[in-house]
Enzyme design. Structure first.
Site: not given
Length: 591
Positions: A172, A500, A551, A560
């Protein structure tokens, strides 16, 4: 069987004089025969595997093949067992040199507040600066304190701060001091190890070794990369004249979660500073002190700034010893990183300040800390919420005059011995067995962090059993596991490729890059531990812990990537790269 082959190996390979073992999944009640085959298809050697045993973490019956006596370098080796063939692998003393650099190059690509330069990383990974205030991005150059929230008991600050720079924490756009703290500590630590350890090689980390812009300044590149985060952490400190002056804001991120995919420069949401915390403040005290002693030969003025900030943070945390980050702070677009026990952070900070200054105040703080005699090494090794082990290992390895150093060093070796006992009982060579039979979030980083402890035990003792355990632990990360998958992107025949991330998101947008080589996927996370919808939809509810992985770019709980996971990988990769052919070395000099 989830893997495409029943013969699981380190898909990169093995050092000539290191351990060379593979795991075979088989229902045979008797040891199976195996054969090592070279790249031309000619048999090299063979034998019988170990007797079968049940591996609880994978739910499989396994046998172990041992070809340690084979030392001839080469590539394209395979192991054949009962018609099944392993992925190819090499025997080579230079196997891990590139991984050392790829794992460290990850951090430049995680930088916030600066363009990622195509001249440095190529067109594929170049991108515009994120969070500098260019439309539609509100940026981090003038960020307000978050408005009143019930979980902060109505706290808010009236000031705004320039908190540009630093590293994006994970997939993020948030930036978190406690995650950045352990990450920068491990980068500083791998350089400090290179200075002192018998197998350390500081030249391998010198100016010009990494893909970063700061070349030609005479500063080792790993320190230059760490500085990018340290400068940001200093900006997160509350200014003089404010109610919590000297404390450090816990985090800065968007107000509300952004979706995938999204480049940092395209993030349109407002940003806010969250309340300072004692944990974040002690992180700055620790890494500020550690950084000060390492930057002293290269930039005395920066070292002075770091040490001054560390002292200021120590004093502020002493004045505000229980300002905790609450779990409810995860509602507003970023992880909470909640922690209600900061005795470990205080011990770590005291240790680093003592090692840097030698002052009696910090010496007493170390000796008086309950963390000094506690077992600071849990099942997962050090992590952002359990930092006492960082201080303990530095006290054990950096020359100092603390009383009782033999006990300090012994505690590190005893912790390593516990991880070796785990590894001996596991069918796939991992040093992490989970807690109560469950794998936690970021389990691959837990493997790596336990290996940091084991590697430190090798440095302290020179006993090859610890070096060999680290090498076998790398086997697990590089394909010798229940899924037959390397969790390090770009390494091995089958590696994680869809981690991710909002901008390493090629599987969602072909115009974006994939995760870079050397990025560590979070790895298996027991289903009882997660609410990740991708995992819950894809996996059997009864799946064994070591198989709980997908995955997929939207599997945040198993796939992540984060700076503190890659920092652990970088430490271990640097350690194994320093081992050359796998020959022995004397113990760490202790005076």
């Amino acid at each position: 069987m989830p893997s495409a082959t029943r013969v699981l190996v380190n898909q990169v390979g093995y050092l000539p004089h290191g351990p060379k073992r593979a795991t075979v999944v088989t229902d045979s009640a008797l040891p199976v025969s195996w054969q090592l085959v070279d790249a031309s298809g000619s048999p090299v050697t063979g034998g019988l595997a170990s007797p079968p045993r049940h591996d609880a973490a994978s739910g499989l019956t396994v046998q172990v093949v041992d070809l340690t006596d084979v030392t001839e370098p080469g590539s394209g080796y395979t192991i054949v067992v009962d018609g099944a063939t392993s992925h190819p692998f090499a025997i080579d003393p230079g196997l891990y040199q590139r991984l050392r650099y790829d794992a460290l190059d990850f951090f430049y690509l995680a930088r916030s507040g600066t363009p990622i330069d195509a001249a440095v990383v190529g067109d594929l990974y170049a991108r515009a600066a994120g969070h500098v205030g260019a439309h539609p991005n509100e940026g981090d150059t003038d960020v307000p304190c978050i408005g009143p929230r019930d979980y902060y008991d109505g706290w808010t600050g009236s000031y705004r701060l320039d908190v540009h720079g630093g590293w994006y924490d994970a997939g993020d756009h948030g930036k978190y001091v406690v995650n950045g703290g352990i990450a920068v500590a491990q980068l500083l630590g791998l350089y400090e190890r290179a200075l002192h350890a018998p197998t350390g090689d500081p030249d391998a980390l010198d100016d010009g070794t990494l893909r970063i812009p700061e070349h030609g300044d005479g500063v080792p590149d790993v320190l230059s990369e760490a500085r990018w985060e340290l400068e940001w952490m200093l900006r997160m400190q509350v200014p003089e004249g404010e109610a919590l002056a000297g404390m450090v804001h816990h985090k800065v991120h968007d107000e509300g979660w952004t979706g995938l995919p999204m480049l940092p420069a395209d993030d349109p949401r407002p940003r806010s500073l969250h309340r300072p915390s004692t944990a974040a403040t002690l992180n700055v005290a620790a890494v500020g002190a550690q950084g000060a002693r390492l930057f002293r030969p290269f930039d005395a003025a920066f070292a002075d700034r770091l040490l001054a900030a560390a002292r200021r943070a120590w004093d502020a945390a002493t004045e505000h010893p229980d300002l905790y980050a609450p779990a409810a702070a995860g509602r507003d677009g970023g992880g909470p990183y909640d922690d209600t026990d900061v005795t470990d952070e205080r011990y770590w900070a005291a240790a680093e300040l003592y090692l840097t200054t030698g002052e009696d105040t910090f010496r007493s703080a170390v000796l008086d800390s309950p963390g000094h005699t506690a077992d600071v090494f849990g099942a997962a090794g050090p992590d952002w919420g359990s930092t006492g082990g960082l201080g303990r290992m530095d006290l054990a390895t950096i020359p100092n005059d603390l009383p009782g150093l033999d006990d300090v060093r012994r505690s590190v070796v005893e912790a390593a011995d516990r991880y070796l006992a785990v590894q001996a009982a596991e069918g796939f060579a991992t040093t992490y067995a989970g807690v109560d039979g469950h794998y936690g979030w970021g389990s691959t980083s837990m493997v790596a962090n336990t290996l940091v402890v084991v590697g430190t035990a090798f440095d302290l003792t020179g006993d090859p059993v610890y070096r060999e355990a680290v090498l076998e632990g790398m086997d697990h990360l590089l394909g010798r596991n229940a899924l037959g998958r390397s969790y390090i992107t770009g390494y091995g025949s089958v590696s994680s490729t869809n981690q991710h991330s909002r901008w390493f998101a090629r599987s969602l947008d072909p115009a974006l890059p994939p995760p870079p080589r050397g990025s560590l996927a979070g790895g298996p996370n027991s289903l009882v531990e997660t609410w990740d919808p991708v995992m819950l939809a894809a996996l059997d509810p009864e799946a064994a812990p070591q198989t709980c992985y997908v995955d997929h770019v939207e599997s945040w709980a198993s796939n992540e990537i984060t700076v503190n996971w890659n920092s652990a990988l970088a430490w271990v990769a640097s350690f194994v790269a320093d081992q050359g052919s796998g020959a022995g070395a004397p113990a760490w000099p202790t005076s």
